[in-house]
Scaffold this motif. Sequence first.
Motif, PDB file in Angstrom:
ATOM      1  N   LYS A  72     -10.423 -18.719  31.295  1.00  0.00           N
ATOM      2  CA  LYS A  72     -10.186 -18.352  29.889  1.00  0.00           C
ATOM      3  C   LYS A  72      -9.797 -16.885  29.672  1.00  0.00           C
ATOM      4  CE  LYS A  72     -14.719 -16.845  28.537  1.00  0.00           C
ATOM      5  NZ  LYS A  72     -15.538 -16.625  27.357  1.00  0.00           N
ATOM      6  N   SER A  83      -8.350 -23.313  21.853  1.00  0.00           N
ATOM      7  CA  SER A  83      -8.459 -21.896  21.485  1.00  0.00           C
ATOM      8  C   SER A  83      -7.411 -21.497  20.468  1.00  0.00           C
ATOM      9  CB  SER A  83      -8.292 -21.021  22.738  1.00  0.00           C
ATOM     10  OG  SER A  83      -8.161 -19.665  22.370  1.00  0.00           O
ATOM     11  N   TYR A 117      -2.617 -18.635  29.654  1.00  0.00           N
ATOM     12  CA  TYR A 117      -3.886 -19.264  29.247  1.00  0.00           C
ATOM     13  C   TYR A 117      -3.657 -20.121  27.997  1.00  0.00           C
ATOM     14  CZ  TYR A 117      -8.255 -19.677  26.688  1.00  0.00           C
ATOM     15  OH  TYR A 117      -9.308 -20.163  25.946  1.00  0.00           O
ATOM     16  N   PHE A 146     -12.108 -19.724  17.507  1.00  0.00           N
ATOM     17  CA  PHE A 146     -11.612 -18.384  17.238  1.00  0.00           C
ATOM     18  C   PHE A 146     -12.392 -17.417  18.134  1.00  0.00           C
ATOM     19  CE2 PHE A 146      -8.257 -18.555  14.011  1.00  0.00           C
ATOM     20  CZ  PHE A 146      -8.131 -19.930  13.970  1.00  0.00           C
ATOM     21  N   ASN A 150     -13.626  -8.187  28.729  1.00  0.00           N
ATOM     22  CA  ASN A 150     -12.324  -8.129  28.054  1.00  0.00           C
ATOM     23  C   ASN A 150     -12.515  -8.116  26.533  1.00  0.00           C
ATOM     24  OD1 ASN A 150     -10.596  -8.348  30.367  1.00  0.00           O
ATOM     25  ND2 ASN A 150     -11.218 -10.512  30.532  1.00  0.00           N
ATOM     26  N   ASN A 151     -13.580  -8.812  26.099  1.00  0.00           N
ATOM     27  CA  ASN A 151     -13.766  -9.045  24.671  1.00  0.00           C
ATOM     28  C   ASN A 151     -14.601  -7.954  24.001  1.00  0.00           C
ATOM     29  OD1 ASN A 151     -14.015 -12.452  25.624  1.00  0.00           O
ATOM     30  ND2 ASN A 151     -12.250 -11.539  24.618  1.00  0.00           N
ATOM     31  N   LEU A 152     -14.346  -7.791  22.709  1.00  0.00           N
ATOM     32  CA  LEU A 152     -14.956  -6.702  21.942  1.00  0.00           C
ATOM     33  C   LEU A 152     -16.473  -6.761  21.910  1.00  0.00           C
ATOM     34  CD1 LEU A 152     -14.586  -4.315  19.898  1.00  0.00           C
ATOM     35  CD2 LEU A 152     -14.687  -6.032  18.087  1.00  0.00           C
ATOM     36  N   ASN A 166     -13.409   1.479  23.873  1.00  0.00           N
ATOM     37  CA  ASN A 166     -11.990   1.772  23.610  1.00  0.00           C
ATOM     38  C   ASN A 166     -11.539   0.885  22.462  1.00  0.00           C
ATOM     39  OD1 ASN A 166     -11.339   3.624  25.834  1.00  0.00           O
ATOM     40  ND2 ASN A 166     -11.857   1.853  27.125  1.00  0.00           N
ATOM     41  N   PHE A 204      -8.520  -0.625  20.659  1.00  0.00           N
ATOM     42  CA  PHE A 204      -7.101  -0.807  20.985  1.00  0.00           C
ATOM     43  C   PHE A 204      -6.238  -0.786  19.723  1.00  0.00           C
ATOM     44  CE2 PHE A 204      -8.333  -1.138  25.121  1.00  0.00           C
ATOM     45  CZ  PHE A 204      -9.008  -2.298  25.494  1.00  0.00           C
ATOM     46  N   ARG A 240     -10.307  -9.997  13.302  1.00  0.00           N
ATOM     47  CA  ARG A 240     -10.494 -11.283  13.962  1.00  0.00           C
ATOM     48  C   ARG A 240     -11.580 -12.098  13.271  1.00  0.00           C
ATOM     49  NH1 ARG A 240      -6.713  -9.445  15.886  1.00  0.00           N
ATOM     50  NH2 ARG A 240      -5.980  -9.384  18.067  1.00  0.00           N
ATOM     51  N   TYR A 293     -14.937 -13.810  13.835  1.00  0.00           N
ATOM     52  CA  TYR A 293     -16.080 -13.860  14.738  1.00  0.00           C
ATOM     53  C   TYR A 293     -17.052 -14.929  14.260  1.00  0.00           C
ATOM     54  CZ  TYR A 293     -14.026  -9.515  16.296  1.00  0.00           C
ATOM     55  OH  TYR A 293     -13.132  -8.587  16.769  1.00  0.00           O
ATOM     56  N   VAL A 344     -12.246  -4.283  13.757  1.00  0.00           N
ATOM     57  CA  VAL A 344     -13.043  -3.670  14.835  1.00  0.00           C
ATOM     58  C   VAL A 344     -13.989  -2.622  14.248  1.00  0.00           C
ATOM     59  CG1 VAL A 344     -12.936  -2.283  16.944  1.00  0.00           C
ATOM     60  CG2 VAL A 344     -11.242  -4.096  16.552  1.00  0.00           C
ATOM     61  N   ASP A 371      -1.943  -8.464  21.661  1.00  0.00           N
ATOM     62  CA  ASP A 371      -2.787  -8.463  20.458  1.00  0.00           C
ATOM     63  C   ASP A 371      -1.945  -8.691  19.205  1.00  0.00           C
ATOM     64  OD1 ASP A 371      -5.281  -8.285  21.448  1.00  0.00           O
ATOM     65  OD2 ASP A 371      -5.567  -6.145  21.087  1.00  0.00           O
TER      66      ASP A 371
HETATM   67  C1  WQD Z   1     -10.981  -8.668  19.404  1.00  0.00           C
HETATM   68  C2  WQD Z   1     -10.460  -7.392  18.743  1.00  0.00           C
HETATM   69  C3  WQD Z   1      -8.921  -6.186  20.132  1.00  0.00           C
HETATM   70  C4  WQD Z   1     -11.875  -5.236  23.216  1.00  0.00           C
HETATM   71  C5  WQD Z   1      -9.766 -13.264  22.912  1.00  0.00           C
HETATM   72  C6  WQD Z   1      -8.884 -14.172  23.671  1.00  0.00           C
HETATM   73  C7  WQD Z   1      -8.941 -15.549  23.109  1.00  0.00           C
HETATM   74  C8  WQD Z   1     -10.355 -16.021  22.908  1.00  0.00           C
HETATM   75  C9  WQD Z   1     -11.208 -14.998  22.185  1.00  0.00           C
HETATM   76  C10 WQD Z   1     -10.728 -17.601  24.674  1.00  0.00           C
HETATM   77  C11 WQD Z   1      -8.959  -7.170  18.970  1.00  0.00           C
HETATM   78  C12 WQD Z   1     -10.197  -5.380  19.901  1.00  0.00           C
HETATM   79  C13 WQD Z   1     -11.250  -5.726  22.086  1.00  0.00           C
HETATM   80  C14 WQD Z   1     -12.067  -3.842  23.367  1.00  0.00           C
HETATM   81  C15 WQD Z   1     -11.003  -3.496  21.246  1.00  0.00           C
HETATM   82  N1  WQD Z   1     -10.925 -16.348  24.162  1.00  0.00           N
HETATM   83  N2  WQD Z   1     -10.828  -4.853  21.123  1.00  0.00           N
HETATM   84  N3  WQD Z   1     -11.618  -3.005  22.367  1.00  0.00           N
HETATM   85  O1  WQD Z   1      -8.255 -10.804  21.665  1.00  0.00           O
HETATM   86  O2  WQD Z   1      -9.106 -11.829  19.496  1.00  0.00           O
HETATM   87  O3  WQD Z   1      -9.294 -13.117  21.601  1.00  0.00           O
HETATM   88  O4  WQD Z   1     -11.078 -13.778  22.888  1.00  0.00           O
HETATM   89  O5  WQD Z   1     -10.260 -18.548  24.104  1.00  0.00           O
HETATM   90  O6  WQD Z   1      -8.282 -16.360  24.042  1.00  0.00           O
HETATM   91  O7  WQD Z   1      -7.554 -13.715  23.515  1.00  0.00           O
HETATM   92  O8  WQD Z   1     -10.741 -11.139  21.247  1.00  0.00           O
HETATM   93  O9  WQD Z   1     -12.665  -9.680  21.662  1.00  0.00           O
HETATM   94  O10 WQD Z   1     -10.623  -9.439  23.145  1.00  0.00           O
HETATM   95  O11 WQD Z   1     -10.552  -8.652  20.761  1.00  0.00           O
HETATM   96  O12 WQD Z   1     -10.595  -2.705  20.375  1.00  0.00           O
HETATM   97  O13 WQD Z   1     -12.625  -3.328  24.381  1.00  0.00           O
HETATM   98  O14 WQD Z   1     -11.112  -6.281  19.319  1.00  0.00           O
HETATM   99  O15 WQD Z   1      -7.773  -5.353  20.088  1.00  0.00           O
HETATM  100  O16 WQD Z   1      -8.430  -6.553  17.814  1.00  0.00           O
HETATM  101  P1  WQD Z   1      -9.255 -11.646  20.955  1.00  0.00           P
HETATM  102  P2  WQD Z   1     -11.192  -9.714  21.789  1.00  0.00           P
END
Ligand code: WQD
Length: 348
Positions: free
Chosen positions: A94, A134, A158, A188, A208-210, A226, A228, A241, A243, A280, A306
């Motif tokens: 994922k 997703s 993906y 989501f 990877n995720n926030l 960080n 983004f 997003r 949540y 964010v 993004d």
């Molecule tokens: C959320 C927001 C980032 C990390 C992803 C996958 C999607 C699903 C859910 C599987 C965005 C920002 C993020 C960080 C940041 N997973 N951010 N600093 O991208 O909406 O979706 O997870 O199905 O497939 O794409 O979630 O949590 O990565 O990002 O500023 O270190 O937080 O730019 O705006 P996303 P995310």
Amino acid sequence: MRVLLTGGSGFIGSHIALLLLEKGYDVLILDSFVNSSSKAINAIKAYLENKNLNYDLQTISGDIRDKKLLDKIFIDAAKKSNPIQAVLHLAGLKSVSDSLVNPLHYWDVNVCGTQNLLATMNENECYSIVFSSSATIYGLTDSVPISEDHKISPINPYGKTKVAIENMFYDLYRSNMKSWKICSLRYFNPVGAHPSGLIGEDPIGIPNNLFPYITQVAIGRRKFLNVFGDDWDTIDGSGVRDYIHIMDLSEGHINAIDYLCSKKSCFEIINLGSGKGYSVFQIISQFEQSTGSQIPFSIQCRRDGDVARCYADISKAKKFLGWTPKRSLEQICLDGWKWQRKNPNGYS
Ligand code: WQD
């Protein structure tokens, strides 16, 4: 009722497993443990035993691409006169960024693995499946909130595997519309943790995720977050997003199973989100306010792939599943923080 839960030791799978067991389902978890810890299973057992609940949980370590293993799982269940009556299919890779580097691996595990599973279900006359899809498949969204009939335009391998799987479902349903009962749930952003703090999100390596990144900053495993991009066309320039509390998402799966049981046959695609968009900076502010922790951050350039805004129209989930999310953003922060505080290094 016995259900097969593929990917049942992962972040989402473990929360669904716990809820199914609490509600008296017999659960058979199949997980390869490449992206999850068996300690999540132990935590589920500890929680249920602590509540003096009887449960029937069987865990098998394996890969959905192993057809012989899948055959054995279904045949053994039937032999024990407790056949698998439905499948919740969450097993799969994922990571968006990883899928860009290893696309063939994603097509193999996600698509070939699902084809394997569906073939085995068909051979064993098990026709009910709830699938973990997703919102990534919507790609570069041009209007929010996003309903299920929004344009499908995945921009990474993906997301493309999720579209391919939904197309597989459509063809399969059309081939036998009397029997198949299929519900594809488009997640989501699942976040937070079980209120007990015993299970939660434990990404391998750098998150990877926030949300898990924020909890790791709060616990001191990361120095700062960080962000983004702060130049998006949103309320405060940071990405927006949807949540959804992991427990709301998990409850949506129970509703989906009930929905399939109520139908003779069906194929439905349904968004599961909170229906609200938060930026964010709003997440950071809520987390600091709810937990009293500080989240230092550094503004970085935008992340490839993004989009500015992405949040769900959840009217179909309300209408078809009788489901609405109950938990607030504050509850997400409190529950996510409780998990991280009790488990500073996750399951390890
Ligand atoms: C959320 C927001 C980032 C990390 C992803 C996958 C999607 C699903 C859910 C599987 C965005 C920002 C993020 C960080 C940041 N997973 N951010 N600093 O991208 O909406 O979706 O997870 O199905 O497939 O794409 O979630 O949590 O990565 O990002 O500023 O270190 O937080 O730019 O705006 P996303 P995310």
